[in-house]
Design a protein around this motif. Structure first.
Motif: not given
Ligand code: NAD
Length: 245
Positions: A17-19, A38, A42, A54-55, A74-75, A113-114, A142, A146, A171, A173
């Motif tokens: 994912g992004f983070l 994951d 990607r 899948d987790l 952080c999934a 990652t909360s 959601y 969380k 919050h 990102i």
């Molecule tokens: P993202 O969607 O880019 O990444 C999430 C990843 O989790 C994806 O690669 C997805 O394929 C994977 N995933 C989803 N379900 C899964 C499963 N069942 N098993 C394995 N992998 C799985 O999201 P992100 O923005 O990188 O967020 C990462 C974390 O940060 C999350 O926990 C999100 O709640 C938290 N968060 C994000 C933000 C934000 O602004 N992006 C803000 C606060 C908290």
């Protein structure tokens, strides 16, 4: 006696994912060996092993976690999907499975990652501290999950079991490759849908640069020791001042 896995071996659940990807890249720079778990792969990074799964599948997790001492979780399903069952299945039940798999595999530290939204009741918070209570009326499904996810992870922290946990609460990102925040803002503006203001124009919202969020995760992981005050605690993370939005 159990042989302790090297403390520089870690796994990032949600590492595609992004983070997660930013976290993986920084961990590699810092000399960690990283396994990504994951549902999707990607990208490729030399030295990083990818495991698609899948987790919610404990056996799949166990294969990846067996020689790992540190796990970042952080999934999450995307907040935009608004699928209550999926959020519960992955964020709450799935996180319980992650904890069990970590404990069975002998993982010693779990960093979750909360989200700062776990304390958001719908009114502005300025200089909010971690002792704010969880939201009684979470803003969406959601966030509801969380909150439960964070509780499950922090309650699992146990010095006796040699399993320590901590949660980081960002919050919004932003940063390179952000798939949602800035692209959606730009797209909405292009469509001419940003011509009105909700509220009096002085609403507060907090955004943190992705590298700072990553830094917070790694600092938390590296300071998570049995005698540390971090054990079983959640930490808000931000850049500095909230942005007027
Ligand atoms: P993202 O969607 O880019 O990444 C999430 C990843 O989790 C994806 O690669 C997805 O394929 C994977 N995933 C989803 N379900 C899964 C499963 N069942 N098993 C394995 N992998 C799985 O999201 P992100 O923005 O990188 O967020 C990462 C974390 O940060 C999350 O926990 C999100 O709640 C938290 N968060 C994000 C933000 C934000 O602004 N992006 C803000 C606060 C908290």
């Amino acid at each position: 006696t159990r042989i302790r896995p090297s403390s520089k071996r870690c796994a990032v659940i949600g590492g595609s994912g992004f983070l997660g990807r930013h976290l993986v890249e920084r961990l590699v720079e810092k000399g960690y060996s990283v396994a990504v778990f994951d549902i999707a792969q990607r990208y490729e990074v030399p030295g990083v092993t990818f495991h698609q799964g899948d987790l919610c599948d404990k056996q799949a997790l166990l294969k990846v976690l067996k020689d790992v001492s540190l796990v970042f979780h952080c999934a999450s399903p995307s907040p935009a999907c608004d699928d209550r069952n999926l959020f519960w299945k992955v964020n709450v039940e799935g996180t319980r499975i992650v904890i069990r798999a970590c404990q069975e595999a002998g993982v010693q530290r779990l960093v979750l990652t909360s989200s700062a939204s776990v304390v958001f009741e719908g009114t502005d918070i300025k200089n909010g501290k971690e002792d704010l209570p969880y939201a009684k009326r979470p803003i969406d499904y959601y966030t509801e999950t969380k909150i439960q996810q964070e509780k499950v992870v922090l309650e699992a922290c146990s010095k006796e079991k040699d399993f320590l946990t901590v949660a980081i609460r960002p919050h919004g990102i932003f940063g390179p490759r952000d798939p949602q925040l800035v692209p959606i803002l730009v797209d909405t503006a292009r469509k001419g849908k940003m011509k009105f203001i909700i509220g009096d124009g002085a609403n507060l919202v907090d955004f943190t640069y992705v590298e700072n969020v990553v830094h917070g995760h790694i600092l938390a992981a590296e300071h998570l020791k049995p005698d540390s005050p971090l054990c079983g605690k959640a930490y808000h993370i931000t850049n500095d001042e909230p942005i007027r939005f």
